[in-house]
Motif scaffolding. Structure first.
Motif, PDB file in Angstrom:
ATOM      1  N   PRO A 141      40.749  34.232  44.399  1.00 26.10           N
ATOM      2  CA  PRO A 141      41.369  33.074  45.064  1.00 26.10           C
ATOM      3  C   PRO A 141      42.892  33.191  45.031  1.00 26.10           C
ATOM      4  CG  PRO A 141      40.576  32.453  42.883  1.00 26.10           C
ATOM      5  CD  PRO A 141      40.079  33.846  43.127  1.00 26.10           C
ATOM      6  N   PRO A 142      43.568  32.632  46.021  1.00 26.00           N
ATOM      7  CA  PRO A 142      45.036  32.698  46.030  1.00 26.00           C
ATOM      8  C   PRO A 142      45.629  31.877  44.893  1.00 26.00           C
ATOM      9  CG  PRO A 142      44.250  31.248  47.760  1.00 26.00           C
ATOM     10  CD  PRO A 142      43.038  31.913  47.193  1.00 26.00           C
ATOM     11  N   ILE A 147      49.467  32.971  49.115  1.00 30.36           N
ATOM     12  CA  ILE A 147      48.755  33.244  50.361  1.00 30.36           C
ATOM     13  C   ILE A 147      47.727  34.341  50.111  1.00 30.36           C
ATOM     14  CG2 ILE A 147      50.685  32.551  51.837  1.00 30.36           C
ATOM     15  CD1 ILE A 147      51.309  35.539  52.230  1.00 30.36           C
ATOM     16  N   THR A 148      46.817  34.502  51.066  1.00 30.42           N
ATOM     17  CA  THR A 148      45.807  35.557  50.982  1.00 30.42           C
ATOM     18  C   THR A 148      46.274  36.784  51.757  1.00 30.42           C
ATOM     19  OG1 THR A 148      44.660  34.787  52.957  1.00 30.42           O
ATOM     20  CG2 THR A 148      43.948  33.871  50.824  1.00 30.42           C
ATOM     21  N   VAL A 164      56.885  35.873  48.658  1.00 30.01           N
ATOM     22  CA  VAL A 164      55.582  35.207  48.624  1.00 30.01           C
ATOM     23  C   VAL A 164      54.879  35.496  47.298  1.00 30.01           C
ATOM     24  CG1 VAL A 164      55.314  35.367  51.134  1.00 30.01           C
ATOM     25  CG2 VAL A 164      54.373  37.175  49.670  1.00 30.01           C
ATOM     26  N   LEU A 165      53.874  34.672  47.023  1.00 30.56           N
ATOM     27  CA  LEU A 165      52.960  34.914  45.902  1.00 30.56           C
ATOM     28  C   LEU A 165      51.644  35.384  46.485  1.00 30.56           C
ATOM     29  CD1 LEU A 165      53.370  31.789  43.566  1.00 30.56           C
ATOM     30  CD2 LEU A 165      54.069  34.137  43.064  1.00 30.56           C
ATOM     31  N   VAL A 211      45.749  40.558  39.392  1.00 35.39           N
ATOM     32  CA  VAL A 211      47.159  40.221  39.191  1.00 35.39           C
ATOM     33  C   VAL A 211      47.655  39.307  40.312  1.00 35.39           C
ATOM     34  CG1 VAL A 211      47.693  42.360  37.964  1.00 35.39           C
ATOM     35  CG2 VAL A 211      47.895  42.284  40.452  1.00 35.39           C
ATOM     36  N   THR A 212      48.746  38.597  40.012  1.00 38.90           N
ATOM     37  CA  THR A 212      49.470  37.834  41.028  1.00 38.90           C
ATOM     38  C   THR A 212      50.890  38.373  41.076  1.00 38.90           C
ATOM     39  OG1 THR A 212      48.148  35.836  40.703  1.00 38.90           O
ATOM     40  CG2 THR A 212      50.299  35.566  41.746  1.00 38.90           C
ATOM     41  N   PHE A 213      51.298  38.815  42.256  1.00 44.25           N
ATOM     42  CA  PHE A 213      52.640  39.363  42.437  1.00 44.25           C
ATOM     43  C   PHE A 213      53.521  38.378  43.203  1.00 44.25           C
ATOM     44  CE2 PHE A 213      50.535  43.609  41.997  1.00 44.25           C
ATOM     45  CZ  PHE A 213      51.341  44.095  40.981  1.00 44.25           C
TER      46      PHE A 213
END
Length: 242
Positions: A141-142, A147-148, A164-165, A211-213
């Motif tokens: 999930p975002p 965003i996806t 952006v994330l 991970v989230t960048f």
């Protein structure tokens, strides 16, 4: 005596001819693809994710680095899509190379040209292309406010130059290329055939990590040798390192 000598001469001639034909057939059977180079391995250095080889190609001595393969000194090696890096320092090897070529594909087996298409040259390209990344079965999930991958690829011009994330599962990592780590992530979404996003970062992640960048969106980036990206995230930081 002369007749025996004549017979031996004929036998050796036939044997040499047979060997020559075998050699010719071997060369022809390789049928190498365009832009593929063949060299002889002089030295091999193995690390966790890469194979470094010093090769002899014609009258040139070269260092190559590419995907990990099993190859021995004296064997033939095949490669395509080479990008030279000067004064490259490998922290893993604790060694500095005056010149080294990072290659798109490194193989101990011939990289053959595709079979002729009944439609002529349709589908064939003159330049090397990046290896295809397989789509994995994943659902990430975002992040909040993120965003996806499908949304990014569907509207690249909207996000170009913006920070952006984006979250995903790491499918491939190439560390220390052009002083950056190159990470591929997927989140299970896609836009057409686009489902894998390339991210450059100085943070360390592993294949399998979720991970989230946070990073800046770049579009239409072309680094040459088939390494072009419609959309990518550059100079990203993972949330755990913010």
């Amino acid at each position: 005596m002369r007749s025996k000598l004549l017979i031996l001469t004929i036998v050796f001639a036939l044997a040499f001819s047979a060997c020559s034909k075998k050699d010719e057939q071997k060369v022809e059977s390789e049928n190498l693809a365009p832009n593929v180079h063949k060299a002889v391995v002089e030295e091999v250095l193995q690390v966790s994710q890469y194979t470094y080889v010093r090769v002899k190609e014609g009258d040139q001595d070269l260092w190559l680095a590419g995907n990990k393969i099993d190859v021995k000194t004296g064997a033939a090696v095949y490669y395509e899509g080479a990008m030279e890096m000067k004064n490259f320092e490998s922290k893993t090897l604790n060694r500095k190379f005056d010149s080294i070529f990072f290659v798109q594909t490194l193989s101990a087996q011939p990289i053959n040209a595709p079979a002729a298409s009944p439609h002529g040259s349709e589908g064939m390209t003159a330049t090397p292309q990046r290896p295809t990344i397989e789509k994995i079965d994943v659902s990430v999930p975002p992040a909040k406010g993120g965003i996806t991958i499908s949304k990014l690829f569907s509207n690249p011009s909207v996000y170009e130059g913006k920070t952006v994330l984006i979250s995903g599962k790491v499918t491939k990592v190439n560390n220390s290329i052009m002083k950056k780590n190159w990470v591929h992530i997927q989140d299970g979404t896609s836009s057409g055939s686009d489902y894998d996003l390339t991210v450059t970062t100085n943070d360390i992640v592993k294949v399998g990590d979720v991970v989230t960048f946070q990073g800046k969106v770049s579009t239409n980036k072309d680094f040459g040798y088939g390494y072009s990206y419609k959309v990518m995230i550059e100079d990203a930081k993972s949330l755990t390192n913010l």
